[in-house]
Scaffold this active site. Structure first.
Site, PDB file in Angstrom:
ATOM      1  N   ARG A  97       0.921  -1.296  -0.136  1.00 20.96           N
ATOM      2  CA  ARG A  97       0.130  -0.003  -0.190  1.00 20.96           C
ATOM      3  C   ARG A  97       0.749   1.300  -0.080  1.00 20.96           C
ATOM      4  O   ARG A  97       1.882   1.204   0.460  1.00 20.96           O
ATOM      5  CB  ARG A  97      -0.953   0.206   1.225  1.00 20.96           C
ATOM      6  N   SER A 154      -8.152  -1.286   0.465  1.00 26.89           N
ATOM      7  CA  SER A 154      -9.208  -1.639   1.462  1.00 26.89           C
ATOM      8  C   SER A 154      -9.953  -0.124   1.889  1.00 26.89           C
ATOM      9  O   SER A 154     -10.228   0.641   1.004  1.00 26.89           O
ATOM     10  CB  SER A 154      -8.510  -2.069   2.631  1.00 26.89           C
ATOM     11  N   GLU A 178     -10.731  -8.348  14.836  1.00 28.01           N
ATOM     12  CA  GLU A 178     -11.559  -7.114  15.279  1.00 28.01           C
ATOM     13  C   GLU A 178     -11.541  -6.103  14.688  1.00 28.01           C
ATOM     14  O   GLU A 178     -12.462  -5.252  14.968  1.00 28.01           O
ATOM     15  CB  GLU A 178     -10.776  -6.703  16.922  1.00 28.01           C
TER      16      GLU A 178
END
Length: 540
Positions: free
Chosen positions: A46, A145, A385
């Site tokens: 990224r 994302s 999470e």
């Protein structure tokens, strides 16, 4: 403290200059700058062309490295190529296609102007590979994302369908950096007989009924709303509604590379984080108009569930409710199928799993650790999470080995349809039985040297005997579910725990902490965590 703009419309000066972003994409990075080299994290490479970390040279080099890697592995089936709606995704996809064409890789990609979610690529790989021992498929997804609009991302999924493991990404990263200044071969994809347009949407949508009970949803007719947050699933919801006869309203179908419609996130940035109440403010505001609402991040691998009673659910709470429901309502699953969670996910999941009489498989951070278990059916569910999860088909076979935000959305509708209670109400009942968790994640400053030490600590480096007034019962530097190094430390007591991990990109370490005794107890655990880590670093 949240930024003053958090949850509010983004002012014009906050929007990315798309033209500048795209021009910079074609500039050469400086391979002598570590920040401008190829670096694979838990979800691929990224960066941003504005920072010299996501440029054409990076994509050419990574794609060539992937071509060499798949050849070395004997992967010679088709490569499924997906991309999301970030501005840098389109030019990066074109660059990748040129290299794939030059290497004569058989590529299946969506038609120009369409987007393909991460879970849809994973699903396509697994469907193609089912029953095959050779000519296996793999995939690439061009996405950062939920990252801000100026970012780009590029990740590789091998024939297992999920995120590549560290052996694969390490090899690809090393080779890509060797190629960063090389002349990588390219060819015109439009003239290559190996590049083929593929309909991802139809196969995925028609298969959804095999993983979620959409017949029950159709019969119950809940009023559902979805906000794709300008992401890659924007065109999927109308076909889903038509295929299964369910009532889904897309409240925002805009696709805009500046993401100007997004409320500002907690830190003053635009970020398509469906687990953030600030980023999801527009959908939360509509909660009383629908029985259930949900959103996804830009590549659709994360989920955010909104209920009338609670607004945006805490991701950990929804994971617990999903596990409780699925393992009680999937008779086709193996009685031995386990629950998978990352070690920084809530211990509410541990308590639900014990109540169910199932095995808990606690692994390091990263969805790649769930791939093998989902693939062979020994894991019924894997979740982390940060609002990412996937689960098995209704017959107990693999659906997807990457995170699938779309099925997590639809599962919430199934829960409501089958039980008459939405996931928020189910969570309240769970916590009434098993306790209410208080959870936080904070960043603490750390030098590169301290981060390196933290990553290599041993359990013996923790000299404290109590945490939050209770005896410490576990000091972990390896995950109990698979023995893999966690790259940090986790300390556990009966009613609370903390984990500390160095950041891969910033000079900070992250502290995750949880208490079942209230907010004051949580803050005491955080304070003790800081001290325990400081003592361990001094003694190392």
């Amino acid at each position: 403290m949240a930024h003053p703009l958090a949850g509010k419309p983004a002012p014009r000066e906050l929007l990315v200059d798309v033209d500048l972003l795209l021009r910079r994409y074609f500039e050469k990075p400086d391979p002598g700058d570590p920040q401008q080299r190829v670096s694979f994290g838990t979800s691929g490479h990224r960066g941003s062309s504005l920072r010299g970390s996501f440029n054409e040279a990076h994509i050419l080099a990574i794609t060539q490295a992937i071509c060499e890697y798949r050849k070395a592995q004997g992967t010679n089936g088709p490569l499924f190529l997906g991309a999301d709606t970030h501005a840098l995704s389109a030019p990066a996809q074109r660059s990748a296609l040129e290299v794939l064409a030059a290497n004569e890789v058989h590529v299946l990609h969506a038609r120009e102007g369409d987007w393909t979610p991460t879970p849809v690529v994973s699903h396509a790989i697994l469907v193609y590979n089912r029953g095959r021992a050779s000519n296996l498929a793999d995939g690439i997804v061009v996405t950062p994302s939920h990252n801000p609009p100026e970012d780009g991302g590029f990740k590789y999924n091998p024939p297992s369908g999920g995120p590549a493991d560290t052996a694969a990404t390490g090899w690809i990263e090393r080779r890509a950096n060797e190629l960063l200044t090389a002349q990588v071969r390219r060819a015109d994809p439009s003239r290559a007989g190996t590049i083929e347009v593929h309909d991802f949407l139809r196969g995925y949508v028609r298969d959804l009924g095999n993983v979620v009970d959409l017949e029950a949803v159709r019969a119950a007719r809940p009023r559902l709303a979805v906000d794709p947050l300008g992401g890659s699933n924007v065109a999927y919801w109308k076909p889903i509604a038509e295929e299964y006869g369910i009532d889904v309203t897309v409240v925002n179908d805009r696709v805009d590379p500046t993401f100007s419609f997004m409320p500002v996130d907690h830190d003053g940035k635009i970020r398509m984080d469906c687990s953030s109440p600030y980023a999801m403010a527009n959908l939360v505001a509509l909660k009383d108009r629908y029985d259930l609402a949900f959103g996804n991040d830009t590549d659709s691998d994360r989920h955010g569930i909104v209920t009338p009673g609670q607004g945006l659910l805490n991701p950990n709470h929804y994971l617990a409710a999903s596990i409780e429901y699925l393992f009680g309502n999937r008779p086709g699953w193996s009685p031995g199928a386990a629950v998978g969670k990352t070690l920084v996910s809530s211990s509410l999941i541990d308590r639900v799993t014990r109540e169910l009489g199932r095995e808990l498989r606690e692994v390091p951070v990263g969805f790649k650790w769930f791939v093998d278990g989902l693939l062979d059916g020994s894991l019924g569910f894997g979740g982390e999470e940060s609002a990412g999860a996937s689960f098995l088909r209704r017959d107990g076979t693999v659906w997807c080995t990457d995170k699938d935000g779309i099925i997590m959305d639809l599962l919430a509708a199934e829960i409501l349809a089958r039980t008459g209670k939405d996931p928020g109400e189910r969570v309240q009942a769970i916590m009434a039985r098993l306790g209410t968790p208080y959870y936080t994640r904070i960043d603490a400053p750390a030098t590169p040297q301290q981060k390196a030490v933290l990553k290599k600590l041993s359990p013996e480096s923790v000299r404290a005997s109590t945490l939050g007034g209770q005896p410490i019962r576990a000091r972990l530097t390896r995950a109990p579910g698979n023995g893999a190094e966690i790259g940090g430390l986790k300390v556990v007591a009966d009613d609370g725990w903390f984990a500390a991990r160095p950041s891969g990109t910033e000079d900070v370490f992250k502290i995750y902490a949880e208490s079942f005794r209230g907010e004051d107890h949580l803050q005491a655990i955080v304070a003790e965590a800081r001290q325990i880590v400081a003592d361990a670093l001094r003694g190392a």
